[in-house]
Design an enzyme around this catalytic site. Structure first.
Site, mmCIF file in Angstrom:
data_model
loop_
_atom_site.group_PDB
_atom_site.id
_atom_site.type_symbol
_atom_site.label_atom_id
_atom_site.label_comp_id
_atom_site.label_asym_id
_atom_site.label_seq_id
_atom_site.Cartn_x
_atom_site.Cartn_y
_atom_site.Cartn_z
ATOM 1 N N HIS A 103 0.816 -1.222 0.000
ATOM 2 C CA HIS A 103 0.000 0.000 0.000
ATOM 3 C C HIS A 103 0.844 1.263 0.000
ATOM 4 O O HIS A 103 0.352 2.334 0.326
ATOM 5 C CB HIS A 103 -0.960 -0.021 1.198
ATOM 6 C CG HIS A 103 -1.946 -1.155 1.134
ATOM 7 N ND1 HIS A 103 -2.555 -1.708 2.224
ATOM 8 C CD2 HIS A 103 -2.416 -1.859 0.062
ATOM 9 C CE1 HIS A 103 -3.353 -2.702 1.845
ATOM 10 N NE2 HIS A 103 -3.274 -2.806 0.545
ATOM 11 N N SER A 176 -2.629 -9.311 10.680
ATOM 12 C CA SER A 176 -3.529 -8.820 9.620
ATOM 13 C C SER A 176 -4.898 -9.449 9.803
ATOM 14 O O SER A 176 -5.010 -10.654 10.041
ATOM 15 C CB SER A 176 -3.000 -9.173 8.233
ATOM 16 O OG SER A 176 -3.983 -8.818 7.264
HETATM 17 P P1 NAD Z 1 -6.602 -4.339 10.302
HETATM 18 O O1 NAD Z 1 -6.698 -3.089 11.099
HETATM 19 O O2 NAD Z 1 -7.730 -4.719 9.431
HETATM 20 O O3 NAD Z 1 -6.338 -5.567 11.307
HETATM 21 C C1 NAD Z 1 -5.332 -5.569 12.277
HETATM 22 C C2 NAD Z 1 -5.248 -6.966 12.841
HETATM 23 O O4 NAD Z 1 -4.169 -7.020 13.767
HETATM 24 C C3 NAD Z 1 -6.506 -7.418 13.603
HETATM 25 O O5 NAD Z 1 -6.902 -8.662 13.100
HETATM 26 C C4 NAD Z 1 -6.028 -7.530 15.073
HETATM 27 O O6 NAD Z 1 -6.637 -8.609 15.733
HETATM 28 C C5 NAD Z 1 -4.558 -7.772 14.892
HETATM 29 N N1 NAD Z 1 -3.711 -7.305 16.003
HETATM 30 C C6 NAD Z 1 -3.800 -6.146 16.689
HETATM 31 N N2 NAD Z 1 -2.805 -6.042 17.587
HETATM 32 C C7 NAD Z 1 -2.071 -7.187 17.478
HETATM 33 C C8 NAD Z 1 -0.906 -7.675 18.138
HETATM 34 N N3 NAD Z 1 -0.300 -6.980 19.082
HETATM 35 N N4 NAD Z 1 -0.427 -8.894 17.758
HETATM 36 C C9 NAD Z 1 -1.041 -9.625 16.793
HETATM 37 N N5 NAD Z 1 -2.152 -9.205 16.141
HETATM 38 C C10 NAD Z 1 -2.652 -8.000 16.463
HETATM 39 O O7 NAD Z 1 -5.230 -4.243 9.488
HETATM 40 P P2 NAD Z 1 -4.741 -4.914 8.129
HETATM 41 O O8 NAD Z 1 -5.142 -6.332 8.041
HETATM 42 O O9 NAD Z 1 -3.302 -4.521 8.012
HETATM 43 O O10 NAD Z 1 -5.498 -4.176 6.956
HETATM 44 C C11 NAD Z 1 -5.963 -2.907 7.010
HETATM 45 C C12 NAD Z 1 -5.273 -1.803 6.241
HETATM 46 O O11 NAD Z 1 -4.808 -0.956 7.240
HETATM 47 C C13 NAD Z 1 -4.103 -2.055 5.399
HETATM 48 O O12 NAD Z 1 -4.447 -1.577 4.158
HETATM 49 C C14 NAD Z 1 -2.957 -1.149 5.956
HETATM 50 O O13 NAD Z 1 -2.397 -0.390 4.906
HETATM 51 C C15 NAD Z 1 -3.650 -0.232 6.833
HETATM 52 N N6 NAD Z 1 -3.026 0.249 8.080
HETATM 53 C C16 NAD Z 1 -1.682 0.426 8.196
HETATM 54 C C17 NAD Z 1 -1.139 0.882 9.381
HETATM 55 C C18 NAD Z 1 0.334 1.075 9.489
HETATM 56 O O14 NAD Z 1 0.988 1.376 8.506
HETATM 57 N N7 NAD Z 1 0.902 0.878 10.676
HETATM 58 C C19 NAD Z 1 -1.950 1.160 10.477
HETATM 59 C C20 NAD Z 1 -3.333 0.981 10.328
HETATM 60 C C21 NAD Z 1 -3.846 0.510 9.123
#
Ligand code: NAD
Length: 231
Positions: A103, A176
């Site tokens: 992304h 994820s």
């Molecule tokens: P999502 O927000 O849909 O899911 C996050 C997942 O991580 C959840 O299933 C949750 O249960 C799990 N999770 C949370 N904390 C955790 C931990 N400590 N250990 C293990 N698992 C944990 O995120 P996604 O699947 O990456 O998809 C969503 C979109 O969000 C992507 O397109 C991404 O680009 C974007 N995003 C990116 C960032 C970043 O760059 N840090 C932050 C937020 C969202």
């Protein structure tokens, strides 16, 4: 091994996920702050979000135990590539050298007219003077090198990620929700081509039943133990 990471791996660095508890989209409507249509019509939503939320957050955060563990596993020769949905650049900061950013990245900003690139710091200072920021070379509009909602993923990046997934022996998914497509196709492709599929997530995911191993725990607790076991 190839790893596929999502927002959950950066949650322990203090970057909120989008959808989960305390997720960013509960406070900021993604149709205003993360959609390409709104960005093209009125980029001020995105840039005020960048100035007030995204930039201060990214300046503060550091790679956590999970990012560092993956970099160490790569260093040991057991991990070929990290495919990430994250746009925060923390894998590279932790020392991972082969990272496919599906992304894009918030850390690069470029001019939509002449392609001149800017750092986040440069743009943050421009925002003190005007929103939206304009290219200092040609006065064109700037945009972050991220994939907005409503935009397609870059085909060459997606093809590269699919190719890595299809030839790996072991695909490890970390943090994820596996609900965003086409990114979530990656574990499916790996599994179909015969790879072992393992998932580390605090919660259940739609692919848990298909996976060979599922660990419902925090990535920061599990990955350092993987490093220990490898040693
Ligand atoms: P999502 O927000 O849909 O899911 C996050 C997942 O991580 C959840 O299933 C949750 O249960 C799990 N999770 C949370 N904390 C955790 C931990 N400590 N250990 C293990 N698992 C944990 O995120 P996604 O699947 O990456 O998809 C969503 C979109 O969000 C992507 O397109 C991404 O680009 C974007 N995003 C990116 C960032 C970043 O760059 N840090 C932050 C937020 C969202």
């Amino acid at each position: 091994m190839v790893t596929f990471t999502g927002a959950g791996i950066s949650a322990e660095s203090g970057i909120p996920t989008y959808r989960g508890e305390g997720g960013l989209w509960h406070k900021y409507d993604p149709n205003l702050y993360a959609s390409i249509n709104t960005f093209l019509q009125d980029p001020s939503y995105y840039w005020s979000f960048f100035r007030d939320v995204r930039y201060p957050m990214l300046k503060k955060v550091k790679p956590n135990k999970s990012h560092l563990a993956l970099a160490e596993i790569e260093e040991r020769g057991n991990l070929k590539t990290v495919i990430t949905q994250n746009i925060d650049g923390l894998h590279q900061e932790a020392g991972s050298s082969s990272v496919i950013e599906l992304h894009g990245t918030t850390r690069i900003i470029y001019c939509m007219t002449c392609s001149q690139e800017y750092t986040m710091d440069e743009v943050f200072f421009m925002l003190e003077v005007q929103i939206p920021p304009l290219c200092s070379e040609c006065k064109g509009r700037l945009r972050p090198d991220v994939v907005f909602f409503g935009e397609a993923l870059k085909p060459q990046i997606l093809a590269l990620a699919y190719a890595e997934a299809e030839k790996c022996d072991f695909l490890l998914v970390v943090g994820s929700s596996l609900v965003v497509y086409p990114a979530a196709d990656i574990p499916l492709k790996a599994k179909r081509m015969g790879a072992v599929l393992a998932i580390i997530n605090k919660e259940t995911t739609p692919l848990d039943d298909l996976a060979d191993y599922v660990i419902h725990d925090e990535a920061g607790k599990v990955l350092p133990r993987v490093v220990k076991l490898l040693k």
